[in-house]
Each structure stands twice: as structure tokens, then as C-alpha cells.
Design an enzyme around this catalytic site. Sequence first.
Site, mmCIF file in Angstrom:
data_model
loop_
_atom_site.group_PDB
_atom_site.id
_atom_site.type_symbol
_atom_site.label_atom_id
_atom_site.label_comp_id
_atom_site.label_asym_id
_atom_site.label_seq_id
_atom_site.Cartn_x
_atom_site.Cartn_y
_atom_site.Cartn_z
ATOM 1 N N THR A 25 -8.979 6.294 -3.046
ATOM 2 C CA THR A 25 -10.351 5.708 -2.983
ATOM 3 C C THR A 25 -11.186 6.853 -2.979
ATOM 4 O O THR A 25 -12.454 6.624 -3.677
ATOM 5 C CB THR A 25 -10.543 4.513 -2.311
ATOM 6 O OG1 THR A 25 -10.230 4.726 -0.916
ATOM 7 C CG2 THR A 25 -9.894 3.325 -2.568
ATOM 8 N N LYS A 42 -0.041 14.505 0.755
ATOM 9 C CA LYS A 42 -1.628 14.939 0.207
ATOM 10 C C LYS A 42 -1.605 16.307 -0.297
ATOM 11 O O LYS A 42 -2.706 16.656 -0.771
ATOM 12 C CB LYS A 42 -2.770 14.462 1.124
ATOM 13 C CG LYS A 42 -2.528 12.655 1.179
ATOM 14 C CD LYS A 42 -3.629 12.135 2.176
ATOM 15 C CE LYS A 42 -3.649 10.914 2.331
ATOM 16 N NZ LYS A 42 -4.575 10.273 1.351
ATOM 17 N N LYS A 83 -9.507 13.880 3.286
ATOM 18 C CA LYS A 83 -8.734 12.659 3.404
ATOM 19 C C LYS A 83 -7.670 12.958 4.800
ATOM 20 O O LYS A 83 -7.742 14.080 5.326
ATOM 21 C CB LYS A 83 -7.985 12.581 2.087
ATOM 22 C CG LYS A 83 -7.119 13.796 1.586
ATOM 23 C CD LYS A 83 -6.642 13.679 0.519
ATOM 24 C CE LYS A 83 -7.443 13.527 -0.817
ATOM 25 N NZ LYS A 83 -7.266 12.281 -1.554
ATOM 26 N N ARG A 84 -6.874 12.017 5.307
ATOM 27 C CA ARG A 84 -6.009 12.172 6.298
ATOM 28 C C ARG A 84 -5.237 13.321 5.861
ATOM 29 O O ARG A 84 -4.837 13.594 4.778
ATOM 30 C CB ARG A 84 -5.123 10.994 6.362
ATOM 31 C CG ARG A 84 -5.688 9.912 7.025
ATOM 32 C CD ARG A 84 -6.365 10.202 8.384
ATOM 33 N NE ARG A 84 -5.057 10.119 9.450
ATOM 34 C CZ ARG A 84 -4.836 9.283 10.257
ATOM 35 N NH1 ARG A 84 -5.808 8.226 10.482
ATOM 36 N NH2 ARG A 84 -4.029 9.477 11.206
ATOM 37 N N HIS A 106 0.907 -1.108 -0.071
ATOM 38 C CA HIS A 106 0.059 0.177 0.111
ATOM 39 C C HIS A 106 0.912 1.389 0.137
ATOM 40 O O HIS A 106 0.203 2.279 0.131
ATOM 41 C CB HIS A 106 -0.969 0.044 1.418
ATOM 42 C CG HIS A 106 -2.150 -0.983 1.090
ATOM 43 N ND1 HIS A 106 -3.379 -0.450 0.658
ATOM 44 C CD2 HIS A 106 -2.174 -2.147 1.221
ATOM 45 C CE1 HIS A 106 -4.215 -1.523 0.528
ATOM 46 N NE2 HIS A 106 -3.465 -2.656 1.149
ATOM 47 N N LYS A 133 -14.922 7.699 -5.029
ATOM 48 C CA LYS A 133 -16.119 8.015 -4.526
ATOM 49 C C LYS A 133 -16.692 9.433 -4.915
ATOM 50 O O LYS A 133 -17.771 9.284 -5.333
ATOM 51 C CB LYS A 133 -15.962 8.045 -2.861
ATOM 52 C CG LYS A 133 -15.617 6.895 -2.041
ATOM 53 C CD LYS A 133 -15.147 7.101 -0.820
ATOM 54 C CE LYS A 133 -14.440 6.094 -0.080
ATOM 55 N NZ LYS A 133 -13.756 6.544 1.095
HETATM 56 C C1 LIG Z 1 -12.244 6.680 1.376
HETATM 57 C C2 LIG Z 1 -11.837 7.266 2.764
HETATM 58 C C3 LIG Z 1 -10.407 7.562 2.989
HETATM 59 C C4 LIG Z 1 -9.499 7.433 2.010
HETATM 60 O O1 LIG Z 1 -9.386 8.607 1.094
HETATM 61 P P1 LIG Z 1 -8.165 8.927 0.227
HETATM 62 O O2 LIG Z 1 -8.918 10.406 -0.418
HETATM 63 O O3 LIG Z 1 -8.206 7.836 -0.626
HETATM 64 O O4 LIG Z 1 -7.076 9.304 0.965
HETATM 65 C C5 LIG Z 1 -10.143 7.715 4.364
HETATM 66 N N1 LIG Z 1 -10.929 8.099 5.475
HETATM 67 C C6 LIG Z 1 -12.581 7.487 5.027
HETATM 68 C C7 LIG Z 1 -13.078 7.992 6.098
HETATM 69 C C8 LIG Z 1 -12.799 7.520 3.792
HETATM 70 O O5 LIG Z 1 -14.073 7.004 3.701
#
Ligand SMILES: *Cc1c(COP(=O)(O)O)cnc(C)c1O
Length: 858
Positions: A665, A563, A557-558, A367, A669
Site C-alpha cells: 500500500t 522487499k 517499509k518494514r 495477506h 501512497k
Molecule cells: C503504508 C505503510 C506500511 C506498508 O508499506 P508497504 O510499502 O506496503 O510495505 C507500513 N508501515 C507504515 C507506517 C505505513 O504507513
Amino acid sequence: MDVRTKPREIGRKSLDVEALKRSFVEWLVYSVGKDLRSATRRDWFATAALAVRDRVVDRWMDTTRAVYAQDAKRVYYLSMEFLVGRLLTNSLANLGIMDACRVAADGIGVRLDDVIEVEPDPALGNGGLGRLAACFLDSMATHHLPGFGYGIRYEYGLFEQRFEHGWQVEYPDNWLRFGNPWEFPRPEVLYPIQFYGRVEEVRDGSGRKSYRWADTEKVFAMAFDTPVVGFGGQTINTLRLWSARATSDFNFGHFNEGDYLKAVEQKVLSENLSRVLYPNDATEVGRELRFKQEYFFTSASIQDVLRRYGQYHSSFDQLPEKAAIQLNDTHPAIGIAELMRLLVDQHGLEWEHAWDITTRTFSYTNHTLLPEALEAWPVRLVERVLPRHMQIIYEVNARFLQRAKRSTGDLARIQRLSLIDEHGDRRVRMGNMAFLGSHKVNGVSALHTDLMKQTVFADLHQEFPDRIVNKTNGITPRRWLHQANPPLARLISSRIGQSWITDLELLADLKPKADDETFQEEFRRAKRQNKKRLAAYIARHVQVDVNVDSLFDVQVKRIHEYKRQLLNLLQTVALYNDIRDNPTKEWVPVTKIFAGKAAPSYQMAKLIIKLINDVATVINQDPVVRGALKVVMLPNYNVTQAEVIMPAADLSEQISTAGMEASGTGNMKLALNGALTIGTLDGANVEIREHVGADNIFIFGLTADEVRELRQGGAFHPREVIATNPRLKRALDMIASGVFSPDDPQRFRPIVESLYNTDHFLVTADFEEYCNTHAAAVELYRDRTGWTRRAILNTASVGWFSADRTVKEYASEIWGVTPVLPGSAEPAEAAPPLPDASREGGSRGDAPKDGGDLEAAE
Ligand SMILES: *Cc1c(COP(=O)(O)O)cnc(C)c1O
């Protein structure tokens, strides 16, 4: 009752409204112990969950029976994290009883939506990795693949994030406080897990050497099962989470009376193993407890796999044909040494034979390529905590390096291939371990897999050129469109039917409607409805009033430097200046929405959160920009919050430094919900562009190759870049001089200095192109038709990013599993017991006999 009803049908709970109503009242009174008058919303949640759970159990048993009956190959998905999200809506939607349940609840004066809102979101994961595991569980169940999730039942999940004066403050996430109606405790499913001790060499009569791990400290792993409801409710799989329990070896008799309290203390301490999820940032150095957690759940899971296999097989030869164990990152990689130990030490297999079985059973998903995030446990720690495993790792390494030396005399190469990093403090490279012990190793996007071959695993890839494969991540359309976005889901179904829910590529049938005026209008109406819901959520949580007709520009995101929330924020400050310089211009109103947690020990990330909040405060209060720009930072990002944000986004920020985001991911979404992406050519963004077309995505910035060249060339000088860009310089000067922190003008010096001096993540290098691209996106938003057309094409084009597609690829190319439809079949015959040399004195009947698999093993 119809007397011809088959015995299995008896007791099956009806899905109709009247039966649900009766069920609610019965559960409320007889199990929750309240009457209609005194029940709180939480009581109603427990009631609803238990009533719904009733509708799952028979089907769950059917699934288990069918898999046993066919002795089908099973997938075991080992993951430190499962970020499943709330389960009530998920169960109702997947069972298809959302409406029936709503009507039933109404009938007894209860609003289902209020009940849904009190369910805690189990935060048993940090972010993308844990959410991926949850999406895979949903896809496996929906497509009838016999799949088990194995993980840890953390008593405390990821911390709850609050902002105090703009700073992140962490609070414990006591998610089990009011009980968890979804789980089935299995006190009889208990495995001993050993730590410490020493290894004894023993020789049997024929002089054969073997090893005994002795004088260990023991703790039990106890199973808690949660049903995983596939869409349609036909297949129900199992998520089995392990909780630490003190062993009966905590023999209180050994302590005299004065030490009784100490003995209790020891018991409590040993149960700390599953107490709390580690909030990892990529750079955190390992701690002993974390290492023990990894071994704890991995060992329990593998013992459980062998127990289940052993019921029907009398040798281990067929294990790889009956069990596929997937390692979600290296966290469970110690499982490779554990299976070797169990096969060789406990069951008396020859080394080569055991290794063959092991490598054909395991596969591993990588990952991250960030060197600081690759697990490497100090040899001294492994030696002390798991002495027998350390020996096994040395043996695996010796045999492998011997083989490698036959083909190369290059010593540096041998050192890179080794499982042991000899630089400084010697460490076990868990990535190399996972690679060697697996028959397939996968990356999570095409770019990431390519980079894996060129970087971390370059040498191993040369040794095993067929081992690395790509499996681009996906997301479940059930949670992320069908459940999270009812207005859009309804619109889609009204045009192309419902089959998209399990076959997402059917969304392509919407492409011809991208220019259809009526469809466009309805698509916009759905988006607007979702934006209103998010606006209300924002008003409730951070008391900011946002314009529903503004462009919702989302980065959730985190919080991590790679990022690049900072890039977004600097552009925000520059835009703020543009507006103030020219306040009468007709600006397209923009709402910048951020959310995300920072690891508690990651100081820079926490400072970035404070900066976002401080910038938000200044901009939102400035009468000059009012209306043109708003900035919102939502606290406590989690799956539940993401379900509100994703459907409401217009623009999706995916702006990591190219080469650093393995897949992402969140990008999927957002695109699925009709947001246009502004992003770099990183992770799965590359493939998203291929699917939606270059005209329907905003790509900018350095490529991964350019990033590598720039960093290696030594020709990148952020100070010079800043000097040549007045908008950037002005934004940085404002931050440095305390415009956003008048109470502490020096507060953000560390951020500004790091950008001037190193800018490792190339924020300044990408700033100008990002701003231009962003301006083009905002400009396009004026063109309602043009924007909507592109939004529709995004939704219509990203069906490939369904986790169903990903899981099917794993099933056929890595796991070798096929669907099992619940139905009747002749049960497989039970086998004579496995050869168990039981050289370890320890188990003494501790291991469960039936494994609690709903007695389907009969
Ligand atoms: C989808 C998701 C992530 C991953 O987000 P990225 O933009 O791909 O880093 C992290 N936390 C939650 C709660 C999510 O639903």
C-alpha cells in the site's frame, strides 16, 4: 437559545471559533487542571483533543441510533492490528474545523502545529496489515457503512526504533503514559474469556449429548471505544479495543495472608494478555501468549456481536443477515470455532444449523503466501489452551474430509485439504480453517489472488471454486493526500473542486493538465515545499544535510529480505563507485532515503539496517561525491513519519521479488503523491502499471512466473551471475572486505555469503536490469517537463486505489451491507431473549446488559 430547538440539538457543541475558544479554556482549567500560564504543550494537546471529542460525541450517538433504528447489517472488522496514526489532525480535517481550530488556538496564544506534534502515534500494528485496517475504518465511516473495528488495546505498541552506532535498538513504546484522550473506557462492557480446563460430556433427559468446558482460568476483556470520524463528520463509527482485566475470581479470600502478594502477582500476570504487541516478522514461531491474545480479542468481539444481535432477535437464524465478520488474516480465525462453540454448546443449536450460520457470517482476507508466515498452531498447544475448540476443529475437519473423500480417492490431496498438518509435530492450519469457515476468501491484489488459487489454496479452491475473490487494497485519500499533503491538495482543489476527497477517481480530471505549463509549475512548487519539509525533518533527526533539488529516491517499509532493500543498497554502492570513477561528470544529484523497522529476532534484517547506516556514513562523508549522492536512513518509521515522506518523494522503490509482496500500500501512497514507481511486477504494482500506463512507471525484473521457474529449475547460480557482472562484484567485494565497516571487516559476511550461496530472493538475478532501469529514471529527472508530466499523470491515474473503492467492493460482494445515513427512523422492536441454554455455568451475569453502545439501544 431558540426554544424551538429539538431536544436532540441541545448540548450539541458549536463548531465556530468563539465556541472552540471557550471550550479550550474550560477543558484546560476544569479537566486538565492547569491555567493558561502553566499549561504545557502536552496539556494543550489533551485540551484540544477533549474539546474536539466533544464535537464528535453527539454525532457518534446519532450514528449508533440510526443503525439500531434500522436494525441494519453491520460489518465487524476483526484485526490484531490497527495502525491508525495520530487522531487530532485526522479529526479536525474530517470534521472540517482545522482552520477554525487554528484561529481559536491562536486567539489564546497557542500554536496548533506545536500541539499536533506532541500527540503520540499509536503504534498498534506492525505495518501494511494494520494500516489497511485503519484505512478501511476511515472509508467505512466516510461512506456511512455501519462498520466496527475490533482489536486489542495493547499497553505497549510496536517498539520504538533507535540507531546506536548504526544498529537497531528497540525501546518500549509506552504510548499511554500521558493518557489517551480519544478513548472511552467502558468498565461495564466486560466479557469473560476462558482458557485451559477440560471438557465434560453431559447427556440431558432425552439422551442428547452436549459439552461443558469446565475448570477454566478466566480473564475479563474490557472495552475501550474510540470514535472513528468519517469525512464530513456525519457518520462516526466505533473502534472497540479490548484490554485484559483480572476477574473477581481472583478471590483473595482463597489465599492466606502469606499468599496475598502471590495473589496480586497472579492478577498482574493475567493482565499481561493485552500488554504488548508482538513485533512479528514473517518467520516467527508462535508463542502461547500470542495464541491467547488471538483468542482473547476474538472471543470478546464475538460475544459482543451476539449480545448486540440478541437485543433485537429471538433466534440466530438471521445472524448472517445482520452481521458480517471479516477476518483480517488468520489471527482471528479461531473465531470460527468460537462461534460454533457459542451456538452449539451455549445456545443449543444443532451442528449443521450452526455451521451454516457460521460460514455465512465469516469471510477471510489472506495477506501472505510465504509458507513460513502461514499460521499453524501445534495441536498440543490448542488442545491445552482451548480444549473444546480443538474438539470442534476435529469435528469440522472430519465432516469436511468425509465429504471430500466422496469425490477423490487421492490420499495426498486429502492430506493437503485437512485442517491438520500431520507432518512431524501436528499443527492446525489456520488458513484452511479460515477458508472452510468463510463464505468468501479474498486476496489483496489481482496477482496475489491468482497465486492463492495456484498455491496455498489450490486444493480448497477446487473444492469451492466460487469462494476466492479479489479485493485489491486501497488507501484513504483523506489521510494520505488531504491531510498529509496540503500544498498538493490545495492545488488539486483549486482546479477540480473538493469532491475528489471522497471520490478519488475524479483526479482523472487532472490528466488534461499534465502538459499545462502553469499547472506543472505549481505542481513542482508543491513537491518542492514538501521536499523542504522532509529535508528539515532529516536534518533534525539524523543531522544530514540534503539537497532539496536532488532526486528523492524513497524506500520506506518494514525491513525484510523479500522487499529487497539490499538490491537498492547494492545499486547505491555501484552508483557511488560510478561517481568516484568519474567525479567530474554532471551527475543528477540523488538522495536515497530509507526507513523501516526490523523484527527484533530477525538477525539478517537487523544486519541490513546496520549496512545501510554504514554505507550512509561512508558515502555522506566522501568529499568526492558530495552533492551527487546522499544516503539517509530515518529511525522509527511509523504513520506520522510516512505522512512527511510520502508527499516529498520523487521516486518510489517497490522492488520486492515478484510473487512475494501480496499487494503493498506504500506503493499507492507514493504514486498518489506524485512519485514515479520503480518496481517489479509484484502485488498491486501490476495494477498500478495498468492505471498509470507503462510509460509512466519503471518496471524491471523477473516476473512471478519466471521467479518460480528459476527457483524450481535449479539453474540459478548466483555465484555465476556475480562473476559476469563486474559492477555487482565490485560492490559485493567492498562490502565483504570491510570498506564500510573498517572497525569490523567481517561484519557483513553473512549478507555477502547468503547472496553468493543461495540468494533466495534473487537480488543478483535482478541487479543488472534494476541498475539500467534506475539509470533511465535518473536520466529522465533531468527533463523537468517530462518528469513533472509523468508525476501529474501518476496522481491523476491512481484514484482507483482509494480504500473507498475497496470497501465498497467488500460491502456489495462480500458483506452485503448498505449505507445508513444518520437521521431519524422508528426504532426496531426489542426481541424476547435468545435461547440460552447456558450450559456453561460461568457467566453468572458477567455479560453486560447494554454493551455500552451509548444507550442508543433503548
Ligand atoms: C503504508 C505503510 C506500511 C506498508 O508499506 P508497504 O510499502 O506496503 O510495505 C507500513 N508501515 C507504515 C507506517 C505505513 O504507513
